[in-house]
Design an enzyme around this catalytic site. Structure first.
Site, PDB file in Angstrom:
ATOM      1  N   HIS A  15       0.953  -1.082   0.048  1.00 19.32           N
ATOM      2  CA  HIS A  15      -0.056   0.048   0.058  1.00 19.32           C
ATOM      3  C   HIS A  15       1.003   1.235  -0.240  1.00 19.32           C
ATOM      4  CE1 HIS A  15       0.832  -0.549   4.316  1.00 19.32           C
ATOM      5  NE2 HIS A  15       0.478   0.767   4.552  1.00 19.32           N
ATOM      6  N   HIS A  19       1.492   4.037   1.789  1.00 18.49           N
ATOM      7  CA  HIS A  19       2.168   4.686   2.905  1.00 18.49           C
ATOM      8  C   HIS A  19       3.333   4.705   2.939  1.00 18.49           C
ATOM      9  CE1 HIS A  19      -1.685   4.071   5.723  1.00 18.49           C
ATOM     10  NE2 HIS A  19      -1.941   5.113   4.838  1.00 18.49           N
ATOM     11  N   ASP A  36       5.969   4.934   4.968  1.00 22.88           N
ATOM     12  CA  ASP A  36       6.689   3.873   5.679  1.00 22.88           C
ATOM     13  C   ASP A  36       6.905   2.446   4.897  1.00 22.88           C
ATOM     14  OD1 ASP A  36       4.070   3.803   6.501  1.00 22.88           O
ATOM     15  OD2 ASP A  36       4.886   2.474   8.226  1.00 22.88           O
ATOM     16  N   HIS A  37       6.223   2.362   3.911  1.00 20.07           N
ATOM     17  CA  HIS A  37       6.111   1.005   3.171  1.00 20.07           C
ATOM     18  C   HIS A  37       6.865   1.211   1.712  1.00 20.07           C
ATOM     19  CE1 HIS A  37       3.583  -1.269   5.866  1.00 20.07           C
ATOM     20  NE2 HIS A  37       3.500  -0.140   6.360  1.00 20.07           N
ATOM     21  N   HIS A  67      -7.505  -0.629   5.335  1.00 19.96           N
ATOM     22  CA  HIS A  67      -6.257   0.413   6.024  1.00 19.96           C
ATOM     23  C   HIS A  67      -6.097   1.396   4.901  1.00 19.96           C
ATOM     24  CE1 HIS A  67      -2.676   1.503   8.115  1.00 19.96           C
ATOM     25  NE2 HIS A  67      -2.270   1.392   6.978  1.00 19.96           N
ATOM     26  N   ASP A 114      -0.086  -3.736   6.199  1.00 25.12           N
ATOM     27  CA  ASP A 114      -0.942  -3.131   7.532  1.00 25.12           C
ATOM     28  C   ASP A 114      -2.315  -3.641   7.574  1.00 25.12           C
ATOM     29  OD1 ASP A 114       1.529  -2.047   7.848  1.00 25.12           O
ATOM     30  OD2 ASP A 114       0.963  -0.125   7.778  1.00 25.12           O
ATOM     31  N   HIS A 173       4.461  -4.715  10.608  1.00 25.11           N
ATOM     32  CA  HIS A 173       4.995  -3.899  11.966  1.00 25.11           C
ATOM     33  C   HIS A 173       5.064  -5.036  12.859  1.00 25.11           C
ATOM     34  CE1 HIS A 173       4.415   0.405  10.799  1.00 25.11           C
ATOM     35  NE2 HIS A 173       3.567  -0.216   9.888  1.00 25.11           N
TER      36      HIS A 173
HETATM   37 ZN   LIG Z   1       0.090   1.680   6.352  1.00 29.23          ZN
END
Ligand SMILES: [Zn+2]
Length: 259
Positions: A58, A60, A62-63, A116, A133, A171
């Site tokens: 996805h 985001h 941090d990915h 999400h 996530d 995570h």
């Molecule tokens: Zn995320």
């Protein structure tokens, strides 16, 4: 690393609690959700591996934040959700598509699991699930762009995978998730046992992942919205009787947001 060319999955830590899952054999590696390039570059150099593919679940940062830096000195296919704004994708994919990584002898099926984010995807193959996530050990992602109905359906889709499927989440949230899960199901014996074993892993700074679908079905409250104990806890927390699984899911998701 064994002498065979069988693939293995290695967690690379990023930021505070992200995992960049790295699939590798003796020569090649593919990474899932490289939010930061540096841990990947360090690992590739140390292990003398050639990057052969990038998979994103996805959009985001941090990915996906490390993808452009990884591409700066090499050209590899970048798979990711067709329905999300990720500028670095070379292969936008969605439900039903297959991702083949020939260098690793791996083939994954793409699953749409919105909730999400609006078009979050998972990669399923080789008895392994990379689910970003959406599904966490004993928990699930927050609803940033989707509805409770979408997320409940996405989790049900993952819960229907074979029991032994290895679950690689994005995570390390497990201990906090277990705290909440025990508030929902204080009498779940498997959950109590899991709390002890996962705490032990974290004491030695080992990952609690991968989990398995069977373990999540036994201990993850978000996969247990038809269980009487979870229904009762959701109703008590809401102060009103709910029984519809989506309403139960929404109630415990909301409860956890404020937990
Ligand atoms: Zn995320």
């Amino acid at each position: 690393m064994s002498d065979t060319d069988k693939f293995e999955v290695v967690p690379l830590r990023a930021f505070k609690d992200n995992y960049i899952w790295t699939l590798r054999n003796r020569r090649y590696a593919a990474v899932v959700d490289p939010g930061d390039a540096q841990p990947v570059l360090d690992y590739l150099q140390r292990e003398r591996l050639e990057l052969c593919a990038i998979l994103a679940t996805h959009h985001h940062p941090d990915h996906v934040g490390g993808i452009s830096e990884l591409l700066a000195s090499r050209s590899v296919p970048v798979y990711g959700p067709r329905g999300e704004p990720i500028a670095t994708l070379t292969h936008p994919v969605h439900e039903g598509d297959e991702v083949e990584i020939v260098q690793l002898g791996l083939r994954f099926r793409v699953l749409d699991i919105p909730g999400h984010t609006r078009a979050h995807i998972a990669y399923y193959g080789a008895n392994s699930l990379f689910c970003g996530d959406t599904l966490f050990a004993c928990g699930c992602g927050r609803l940033f762009e989707g509805t409770a109905q979408q997320m409940a359906a996405s989790l049900a889709k993952l819960a229907a995978l074979p029991d032994a499927t290895l679950v690689y989440s994005g995570h390390e949230y497990t201990l906090a998730n277990i705290d909440f899960a025990r508030a929902v199901e204080p009498d779940n014996a498997e959950l109590a046992a899991r709390a002890a074993s996962e705490s032990e892993k974290r004491r030695h700074e080992r990952p609690t992942l991968p989990s398995t679908i069977a373990r999540e079905r036994q201990t993850n409250p978000f996969l247990r919205c038809t269980q009487p104990a979870v229904i009762a806890a959701a109703s008590k927390h809401l102060g009103a009787a709910v029984s519809d699984p989506v309403q139960v899911f929404a109630a415990i998701r909301q409860w956890k947001n404020n937990y």
